[in-house]
Design a protein around this motif. Structure first.
Motif, mmCIF file in Angstrom:
data_model
loop_
_atom_site.group_PDB
_atom_site.id
_atom_site.type_symbol
_atom_site.label_atom_id
_atom_site.label_comp_id
_atom_site.label_asym_id
_atom_site.label_seq_id
_atom_site.Cartn_x
_atom_site.Cartn_y
_atom_site.Cartn_z
ATOM 1 N N THR A 147 3.199 9.020 -12.171
ATOM 2 C CA THR A 147 1.749 9.241 -12.050
ATOM 3 C C THR A 147 1.294 10.117 -13.201
ATOM 4 O O THR A 147 1.940 11.114 -13.490
ATOM 5 C CB THR A 147 1.426 9.954 -10.730
ATOM 6 O OG1 THR A 147 1.964 9.185 -9.662
ATOM 7 C CG2 THR A 147 -0.076 10.100 -10.540
ATOM 8 N N SER A 150 2.334 8.467 -3.264
ATOM 9 C CA SER A 150 1.635 8.296 -4.544
ATOM 10 C C SER A 150 0.294 9.019 -4.522
ATOM 11 O O SER A 150 -0.139 9.562 -5.540
ATOM 12 C CB SER A 150 1.397 6.813 -4.828
ATOM 13 O OG SER A 150 2.619 6.128 -4.800
ATOM 14 N N SER A 151 -0.359 9.031 -3.352
ATOM 15 C CA SER A 151 -1.698 9.616 -3.305
ATOM 16 C C SER A 151 -1.642 11.143 -3.364
ATOM 17 O O SER A 151 -2.581 11.780 -3.799
ATOM 18 C CB SER A 151 -2.442 9.159 -2.049
ATOM 19 O OG SER A 151 -1.887 9.795 -0.930
ATOM 20 N N VAL A 178 2.864 -2.548 -3.647
ATOM 21 C CA VAL A 178 2.064 -1.330 -3.457
ATOM 22 C C VAL A 178 1.743 -0.728 -4.817
ATOM 23 O O VAL A 178 0.600 -0.372 -5.111
ATOM 24 C CB VAL A 178 2.834 -0.292 -2.600
ATOM 25 C CG1 VAL A 178 2.066 1.020 -2.508
ATOM 26 C CG2 VAL A 178 3.120 -0.848 -1.215
ATOM 27 N N ARG A 179 2.791 -0.598 -5.644
ATOM 28 C CA ARG A 179 2.637 -0.065 -7.007
ATOM 29 C C ARG A 179 3.741 -0.660 -7.864
ATOM 30 O O ARG A 179 4.910 -0.613 -7.462
ATOM 31 C CB ARG A 179 2.844 1.462 -7.009
ATOM 32 C CG ARG A 179 1.648 2.252 -6.621
ATOM 33 C CD ARG A 179 1.953 3.722 -6.859
ATOM 34 N NE ARG A 179 2.024 4.056 -8.270
ATOM 35 C CZ ARG A 179 2.465 5.230 -8.725
ATOM 36 N NH1 ARG A 179 2.863 6.167 -7.885
ATOM 37 N NH2 ARG A 179 2.486 5.490 -10.013
ATOM 38 N N PRO A 180 3.421 -1.166 -9.047
ATOM 39 C CA PRO A 180 4.483 -1.668 -9.924
ATOM 40 C C PRO A 180 5.499 -0.550 -10.197
ATOM 41 O O PRO A 180 5.119 0.607 -10.385
ATOM 42 C CB PRO A 180 3.736 -2.063 -11.199
ATOM 43 C CG PRO A 180 2.304 -2.192 -10.807
ATOM 44 C CD PRO A 180 2.076 -1.285 -9.637
ATOM 45 N N ASP A 228 8.029 1.644 -12.267
ATOM 46 C CA ASP A 228 8.113 1.995 -13.690
ATOM 47 C C ASP A 228 9.539 1.955 -14.218
ATOM 48 O O ASP A 228 9.769 1.653 -15.374
ATOM 49 C CB ASP A 228 7.518 3.389 -13.926
ATOM 50 C CG ASP A 228 6.025 3.387 -13.696
ATOM 51 O OD1 ASP A 228 5.351 2.543 -14.303
ATOM 52 O OD2 ASP A 228 5.526 4.195 -12.888
ATOM 53 N N TRP A 230 8.390 5.684 -9.794
ATOM 54 C CA TRP A 230 6.969 5.429 -10.028
ATOM 55 C C TRP A 230 6.375 6.689 -10.668
ATOM 56 O O TRP A 230 6.531 7.788 -10.117
ATOM 57 C CB TRP A 230 6.240 5.169 -8.709
ATOM 58 C CG TRP A 230 6.616 3.899 -8.011
ATOM 59 C CD1 TRP A 230 5.989 2.688 -8.120
ATOM 60 C CD2 TRP A 230 7.685 3.710 -7.065
ATOM 61 N NE1 TRP A 230 6.611 1.768 -7.306
ATOM 62 C CE2 TRP A 230 7.650 2.359 -6.646
ATOM 63 C CE3 TRP A 230 8.670 4.539 -6.510
ATOM 64 C CZ2 TRP A 230 8.549 1.825 -5.720
ATOM 65 C CZ3 TRP A 230 9.567 4.017 -5.603
ATOM 66 C CH2 TRP A 230 9.495 2.680 -5.219
ATOM 67 N N ARG A 262 2.567 4.551 -0.477
ATOM 68 C CA ARG A 262 1.127 4.757 -0.704
ATOM 69 C C ARG A 262 0.784 6.235 -0.526
ATOM 70 O O ARG A 262 0.111 6.840 -1.349
ATOM 71 C CB ARG A 262 0.333 3.922 0.315
ATOM 72 C CG ARG A 262 -0.545 2.891 -0.326
ATOM 73 C CD ARG A 262 -1.195 1.966 0.683
ATOM 74 N NE ARG A 262 -0.688 0.623 0.506
ATOM 75 C CZ ARG A 262 -0.018 -0.077 1.410
ATOM 76 N NH1 ARG A 262 0.211 0.404 2.606
ATOM 77 N NH2 ARG A 262 0.406 -1.284 1.125
ATOM 78 N N ALA A 317 6.959 -3.043 -4.754
ATOM 79 C CA ALA A 317 6.292 -3.303 -6.038
ATOM 80 C C ALA A 317 4.871 -3.832 -5.838
ATOM 81 O O ALA A 317 4.029 -3.711 -6.720
ATOM 82 C CB ALA A 317 7.116 -4.287 -6.866
#
Ligand SMILES: C[S@@+](CC[C@H](N)C(=O)[O-])C[C@H]1O[C@@H](n2cnc3c(N)ncnc32)[C@H](O)[C@@H]1O
Length: 387
Positions: free
Chosen positions: A387, A256-257, A318-320, A322, A385, A253, A316
């Motif tokens: 962005t 990603s942020s 938290v975020r799928p 890629d 992942w 998390r 996954a």
């Protein structure tokens, strides 16, 4: 050096763990792992005794892994429009072996690169400057300059600029965050199915205050954890155990942020929660000590590494993801074969000379075998992942 705290000598993780258990009754396995690995006198705090001495990671096999990572960085850099600066975060950098190999490989994006080694442990960060020229952290994000037409100009010194930090940068950036064998070292809770309900496996003191051994204490799981476990492992039977990896999820998390645009990459031995639940715990919660298995995880905290296979479905959530593939597939897709073939050519041409370049070129063949080994490092899972 030991320090005195709460009336205990806390340079020994067992002492601080027992003190905490005496205050709280029992602690989560995650807390036990946190103090055993990263507390005062913990496994990683003991400067020299990093995993380098106890277990070989891909960068520690040799420079080939870093050379392939360099090719991947070039690909991502181009896909992102060749940004300057291009920030590469090596999360959980350990000894700095990956950084040295990437920088030595001299990828095309080097001039734009801000290479940031991140390790929470001071003793690991102290190793970064031994073989790398480190710059002050402020050099990662130089103040943006504009030309006379108000267009942004590349600013700051030409790359690569290398810095070492204790945590992820806080300012958003364009680039890559790569975590090799970081998430498997993050503290995990452990859940067990008992009487048709989810329980938590906690850690307690075995007997009275004279007893310094640790035992498991199984108590009903918090509703929040039980709900998540029902979702992750819908078909559960008594006796099943499964890790609940909140710290790894929190890390994803946070990573990603902070990434304005780019790729987060994790590389670990991974399975899904149902697959983990089907296996005995010793198959996915492992200890290492001196290149060997280190015995039960609750024994002698601080003297051994504790790692847990990464539950990929928990990430996954938290975020799928890629892109997901094995390390072997990932290395092949980024040209490990070409590097090995080039190594073979160099060895053939220079074997008679027998210089360092020739020896390095030859060692690529052996390194590739270890990195691609389907029963070892090659079976690790690479997750990306975007962005
Ligand atoms: C198994 S080592 C891997 C080192 C290196 N990536 C490699 O592949 O050789 C894991 C490293 O992650 C560091 N670490 C653990 N949790 C961390 C966190 N939350 N942030 C930064 N580093 C962390 C540990 O101190 C340790 O050096």
């Amino acid at each position: 050096m030991s320090t005195f705290h709460y009336g205990h000598d806390v340079s020994d993780p067992a002492t601080s763990l027992l003190a905490e258990i005496d205050r709280h009754g029992s602690i989560s396995f995650a807390r036990f792992q946190e103090l055993a690995l990263y507390g005062d006198g913990g496994f990683y705090e003991l400067g020299g005794a990093g995993r380098g001495e106890d277990f070989v990671t891909s960068p520690e096999v040799g420079p080939l892994f870093g050379a392939v990572v360099g090719r991947a960085l070039d690909q991502w850099w181009r896909e992102l429009g060749s940004p300057e600066p291009f920030v590469v975060v090596d999360a959980g950098a350990g000894s700095g072996a990956l950084a040295r190999a990437v920088l030595a490989a001299g990828p095309d994006c080097s001039h734009a690169m801000r290479y940031v080694l991140v390790d929470r442990v001071e003793a690991q960060r102290a190793r970064h400057g031994e073989h790398l020229d480190l710059e002050p952290a402020a050099e990662v994000f130089p103040v943006a300059a504009e030309d006379e037409l108000g267009q942004p100009m590349p600013s700051g010194p030409a790359g690569p600029v290398v810095v070492s930090l204790a945590s992820l940068p806080r300012l958003p950036f364009v680039g890559v965050i790569l975590a090799n064998e970081l998430l498997d070292n993050m503290p995990t809770r452990i859940a067990e199915r008992v009487g048709g309900e989810w329980h938590e496996v906690r850690v307690a003191r075995a007997g009275d205050t004279q007893d310094t051994t640790f035992v498991e204490l199984v108590i009903p799981a918090h509703d929040r954890h039980a709900g998540l476990l029902d979702r992750l492992v819908p078909v559960a039977v008594d006796g099943m155990r499964v890790p609940l990896q909140e710290a790894a999820a929190d890390w994803l998390r946070e990573a990603s942020s902070v990434l304005e645009s780019g790729v987060v990459v994790s590389i670990d031995y991974s399975r899904s929660s149902p697959e983990l639940a089907d296996l005995p715990m010793a198959e996915w919660l492992r200890t290492y000590r001196g290149h060997d298995h280190g015995g039960p995880p609750l024994d002698s905290p601080g003297t051994r590494d504790i790692t847990c296979d990464v539950a990929i479905d928990q990430l996954a959530l938290v975020r799928p993801i890629d892109r997901q593939c094995t390390q072997a597939e990932w290395l092949v897709s980024h040209g490990i074969g070409e590097l090995v073939a080039a190594g073979r050519r160099i060895w053939r041409d220079r074997a008679g000379v027998g210089d360092l370049d020739a020896v390095r070129a030859r060692s690529r063949v052996g390194e590739a075998e270890a990195l691609l080994d389907e029963s070892g490092l090659g079976a690790f899972t690479v997750c990306e992942w975007r962005t």
